[in-house]
Write a protein that holds these residues in place. Structure first.
Motif, mmCIF file in Angstrom:
data_model
loop_
_atom_site.group_PDB
_atom_site.id
_atom_site.type_symbol
_atom_site.label_atom_id
_atom_site.label_comp_id
_atom_site.label_asym_id
_atom_site.label_seq_id
_atom_site.Cartn_x
_atom_site.Cartn_y
_atom_site.Cartn_z
ATOM 1 N N THR A 1 0.829 -1.206 0.000
ATOM 2 C CA THR A 1 0.000 0.000 0.000
ATOM 3 C C THR A 1 0.864 1.257 0.000
ATOM 4 O O THR A 1 0.558 2.238 -0.691
ATOM 5 C CB THR A 1 -0.943 0.012 1.226
ATOM 6 O OG1 THR A 1 -1.672 -1.219 1.279
ATOM 7 C CG2 THR A 1 -1.934 1.157 1.144
ATOM 8 N N LYS A 2 1.948 1.216 0.761
ATOM 9 C CA LYS A 2 2.887 2.350 0.774
ATOM 10 C C LYS A 2 3.458 2.586 -0.621
ATOM 11 O O LYS A 2 3.582 3.731 -1.070
ATOM 12 C CB LYS A 2 4.029 2.066 1.760
ATOM 13 C CG LYS A 2 3.680 2.262 3.217
ATOM 14 C CD LYS A 2 4.903 1.967 4.081
ATOM 15 C CE LYS A 2 4.619 2.181 5.559
ATOM 16 N NZ LYS A 2 5.820 1.872 6.380
ATOM 17 N N LYS A 3 3.805 1.489 -1.292
ATOM 18 C CA LYS A 3 4.377 1.596 -2.640
ATOM 19 C C LYS A 3 3.361 2.206 -3.603
ATOM 20 O O LYS A 3 3.694 3.039 -4.441
ATOM 21 C CB LYS A 3 4.815 0.218 -3.124
ATOM 22 C CG LYS A 3 5.572 0.238 -4.441
ATOM 23 C CD LYS A 3 6.051 -1.149 -4.827
ATOM 24 C CE LYS A 3 6.806 -1.116 -6.158
ATOM 25 N NZ LYS A 3 7.278 -2.464 -6.558
ATOM 26 N N ALA A 4 2.089 1.789 -3.451
ATOM 27 C CA ALA A 4 1.028 2.309 -4.317
ATOM 28 C C ALA A 4 0.833 3.815 -4.098
ATOM 29 O O ALA A 4 0.563 4.559 -5.044
ATOM 30 C CB ALA A 4 -0.279 1.562 -4.041
ATOM 31 N N VAL A 5 0.995 4.261 -2.848
ATOM 32 C CA VAL A 5 0.854 5.688 -2.537
ATOM 33 C C VAL A 5 2.004 6.484 -3.156
ATOM 34 O O VAL A 5 1.796 7.550 -3.741
ATOM 35 C CB VAL A 5 0.807 5.911 -1.001
ATOM 36 C CG1 VAL A 5 0.916 7.398 -0.665
ATOM 37 C CG2 VAL A 5 -0.484 5.349 -0.410
ATOM 38 N N THR A 6 3.236 5.963 -3.042
ATOM 39 C CA THR A 6 4.401 6.684 -3.571
ATOM 40 C C THR A 6 4.414 6.749 -5.093
ATOM 41 O O THR A 6 5.015 7.657 -5.676
ATOM 42 C CB THR A 6 5.716 6.035 -3.091
ATOM 43 O OG1 THR A 6 5.740 4.654 -3.482
ATOM 44 C CG2 THR A 6 5.852 6.144 -1.578
ATOM 45 N N THR A 7 3.728 5.799 -5.740
ATOM 46 C CA THR A 7 3.671 5.813 -7.216
ATOM 47 C C THR A 7 2.375 6.455 -7.725
ATOM 48 O O THR A 7 2.036 6.347 -8.904
ATOM 49 C CB THR A 7 3.794 4.376 -7.769
ATOM 50 O OG1 THR A 7 2.783 3.549 -7.167
ATOM 51 C CG2 THR A 7 5.168 3.802 -7.486
ATOM 52 N N ASP A 8 1.633 7.077 -6.819
ATOM 53 C CA ASP A 8 0.395 7.796 -7.150
ATOM 54 C C ASP A 8 -0.694 6.893 -7.746
ATOM 55 O O ASP A 8 -1.566 7.363 -8.471
ATOM 56 C CB ASP A 8 0.678 8.947 -8.132
ATOM 57 C CG ASP A 8 1.444 10.077 -7.473
ATOM 58 O OD1 ASP A 8 1.238 10.281 -6.249
ATOM 59 O OD2 ASP A 8 2.256 10.727 -8.150
ATOM 60 N N GLU A 9 -0.660 5.606 -7.401
ATOM 61 C CA GLU A 9 -1.713 4.688 -7.852
ATOM 62 C C GLU A 9 -2.966 4.854 -7.001
ATOM 63 O O GLU A 9 -4.073 4.514 -7.415
ATOM 64 C CB GLU A 9 -1.218 3.235 -7.758
ATOM 65 C CG GLU A 9 -0.073 2.901 -8.712
ATOM 66 C CD GLU A 9 0.456 1.496 -8.471
ATOM 67 O OE1 GLU A 9 -0.362 0.613 -8.134
ATOM 68 O OE2 GLU A 9 1.677 1.293 -8.619
ATOM 69 N N ILE A 10 -2.768 5.370 -5.781
ATOM 70 C CA ILE A 10 -3.888 5.577 -4.865
ATOM 71 C C ILE A 10 -3.547 6.775 -3.989
ATOM 72 O O ILE A 10 -2.368 7.025 -3.693
ATOM 73 C CB ILE A 10 -4.151 4.303 -4.011
ATOM 74 C CG1 ILE A 10 -5.413 4.472 -3.151
ATOM 75 C CG2 ILE A 10 -2.940 3.969 -3.151
ATOM 76 C CD1 ILE A 10 -5.828 3.184 -2.437
ATOM 77 N N SER A 11 -4.542 7.537 -3.595
ATOM 78 C CA SER A 11 -4.269 8.697 -2.736
ATOM 79 C C SER A 11 -3.971 8.243 -1.306
ATOM 80 O O SER A 11 -4.422 7.169 -0.890
ATOM 81 C CB SER A 11 -5.472 9.641 -2.733
ATOM 82 O OG SER A 11 -6.506 9.108 -1.910
ATOM 83 N N PHE B 1 -5.219 9.263 1.422
ATOM 84 C CA PHE B 1 -6.459 9.166 2.208
ATOM 85 C C PHE B 1 -7.232 7.889 1.888
ATOM 86 O O PHE B 1 -7.735 7.211 2.772
ATOM 87 C CB PHE B 1 -7.309 10.411 1.951
ATOM 88 C CG PHE B 1 -6.508 11.680 2.016
ATOM 89 C CD1 PHE B 1 -6.107 12.193 3.242
ATOM 90 C CD2 PHE B 1 -6.125 12.340 0.861
ATOM 91 C CE1 PHE B 1 -5.348 13.351 3.315
ATOM 92 C CE2 PHE B 1 -5.366 13.501 0.919
ATOM 93 C CZ PHE B 1 -4.969 14.003 2.148
ATOM 94 N N ALA B 2 -7.302 7.563 0.591
ATOM 95 C CA ALA B 2 -7.986 6.340 0.175
ATOM 96 C C ALA B 2 -7.242 5.112 0.687
ATOM 97 O O ALA B 2 -7.856 4.125 1.112
ATOM 98 C CB ALA B 2 -8.097 6.289 -1.347
ATOM 99 N N ALA B 3 -5.900 5.187 0.671
ATOM 100 C CA ALA B 3 -5.086 4.063 1.158
ATOM 101 C C ALA B 3 -5.319 3.841 2.649
ATOM 102 O O ALA B 3 -5.449 2.702 3.111
ATOM 103 C CB ALA B 3 -3.613 4.342 0.890
ATOM 104 N N ALA B 4 -5.379 4.944 3.397
ATOM 105 C CA ALA B 4 -5.611 4.850 4.837
ATOM 106 C C ALA B 4 -6.978 4.234 5.122
ATOM 107 O O ALA B 4 -7.118 3.361 5.991
ATOM 108 C CB ALA B 4 -5.508 6.232 5.465
ATOM 109 N N GLN B 5 -8.007 4.679 4.377
ATOM 110 C CA GLN B 5 -9.351 4.138 4.556
ATOM 111 C C GLN B 5 -9.404 2.654 4.250
ATOM 112 O O GLN B 5 -10.050 1.868 4.948
ATOM 113 C CB GLN B 5 -10.345 4.893 3.664
ATOM 114 C CG GLN B 5 -10.652 6.308 4.125
ATOM 115 C CD GLN B 5 -11.292 6.329 5.513
ATOM 116 O OE1 GLN B 5 -12.139 5.491 5.834
ATOM 117 N NE2 GLN B 5 -10.871 7.281 6.335
#
Length: 362
Positions: A337-347, A349-353
């Motif tokens: 999930t962290k990787k997805a956030v750093t590559t802008d695949e997910i925001s 806030f959405a990742a946290a939710q």
């Protein structure tokens, strides 16, 4: 050619005579065996109630642990000690780095033990954000107080905790009170925007300042000024006495601009020298006067009730956080999930939710 005379040093060791051991192996073995034996909750509680500082130290180490089995055992110890707590004066001391907090606390602590008080100093050292380590050198700096049989010094690392206190400082206060310490002094990391949590666990909040450090009224955050029950200008000795008295005048003027306190107490400003001990007695007299005023108008007791509720909510928040990060499912998903956030695949806030829903779905 004549033989040259060989000069030998008197410091050279003679062959066949080994140097003595610097550390006794039998003592080391004894200490290691002692540490392997884990005392029961009852043994720790009995030791604390009998004033055994070894049992107190081991119990504090236990409550600072995040290990699940340790947490359960720590709660047993705290609950058993609660009926014997709440009988001390809790004093928070803060100030900018270099103001002389440790030197002041040593002088103040020695004065109090001289009056027959039992003093516990909970000193919080900042943790490095890079190495995550702390120096924990307060015992070294308070070399006279640490040898006093009526004093106990416990340095702790702040860790990731904001507010200038360690994660388990509040529970540590309870254990120290149960061990018979009637005066608890909490030394915070230093003054900053987040150095306010200590105010929620002490009765009296003391702010140390030094003169000649720039604009006296802009040198620290207004929030700390408003919370202070007393301001003490430290290092008022030698050529600095005149500057300290000038700073005292300026702070007195500034305090009149702040709203009245709910406690009914009017904050005081004084000067002192931890080196010459001038002004130390006056600080204690100020604290005694504060206790007299706030106990008479019942503010002292109401504040402690509010503090207990505050720390109940803080404990809930902390436990929820621990449960979240210790969740095996979350641990599996977190890196991806962290990787997805750093590559802008997910925001973010959405990742946290997403992670929170995964955790609370159980």
């Amino acid at each position: 050619m004549a033989n040259k005379k060989v000069h030998t040093s008197a410091l050279l060791e003679k062959a066949g005579i080994p140097p003595p051991e610097s550390i006794s192996s039998s003592v080391v073995n004894e200490i290691q065996q002692f540490r392997k034996v884990q005392p029961t909750s009852k043994e720790l509680v009995d030791g604390i109630l009998n004033g055994n500082v070894t049992a107190l130290s081991r119990a504090i180490t236990l409550i600072e642990s995040t290990n699940a089995t340790h947490v359960e055992k720590a709660n047993e110890v705290i609950n058993a000690c609660l009926p014997y707590a709440n009988k001390s004066v809790r004093i928070g001391i803060t100030g900018v780095p270099g103001v002389g907090k440790s030197t002041f606390i040593e002088a103040f602590g020695k004065y109090l033990t001289g009056l027959g008080k039992k003093v516990a100093v909970l000193a919080v050292d900042p943790s490095s954000t890079i190495s995550h380590g702390s120096i924990l050198g307060d015992k070294t700096r308070m070399e006279e107080l640490v040898k006093d049989k009526n004093a106990y010094i416990r340095p702790s690392a702040s860790g990731e905790t904001l507010g200038g206190v360690a994660r388990k400082t509040r529970e540590t206060i309870t254990l120290c009170e149960a061990a018979g310490f009637d005066t608890i002094i909490i030394e915070t990391v230093g003054v900053g925007q987040s150095e306010t949590a200590v105010h929620s666990m002490v009765d009296f909040f003391l702010l140390l300042k030094i003169s000649g450090a720039g604009d006296e009224l802009q040198g620290i955050k207004r929030g700390i000024m408003e919370m202070a029950d007393a301001i003490v200008i430290n290092k008022a000795d030698g050529d600095n006495i005149k500057k300290a008295n000038l700073a005292k005048t300026e702070f007195n003027r500034a305090l009149h601009l702040f709203p009245a306190k709910k406690s009914g107490w009017i904050p005081t400003v004084s000067t002192c020298s931890a080196i010459t001990k001038e002004g130390i007695e006056e600080v204690w007299k100020t604290i005694l006067k504060f206790l007299e005023v706030t106990k008479e108008n019942n503010y002292f007791f109401e504040k402690r009730k509010v503090q207990n509720l505050f720390w109940m909510m803080e404990t809930i928040n902390e436990q929820l956080k621990l449960n979240f990060y210790n969740d095996p499912e979350i641990q599996k998903l977190l890196d991806s999930t962290k990787k997805a956030v750093t590559t802008d695949e997910i925001s973010p806030f959405a990742a946290a939710q997403l992670l929170l829903k995964k955790h609370f779905k159980k």
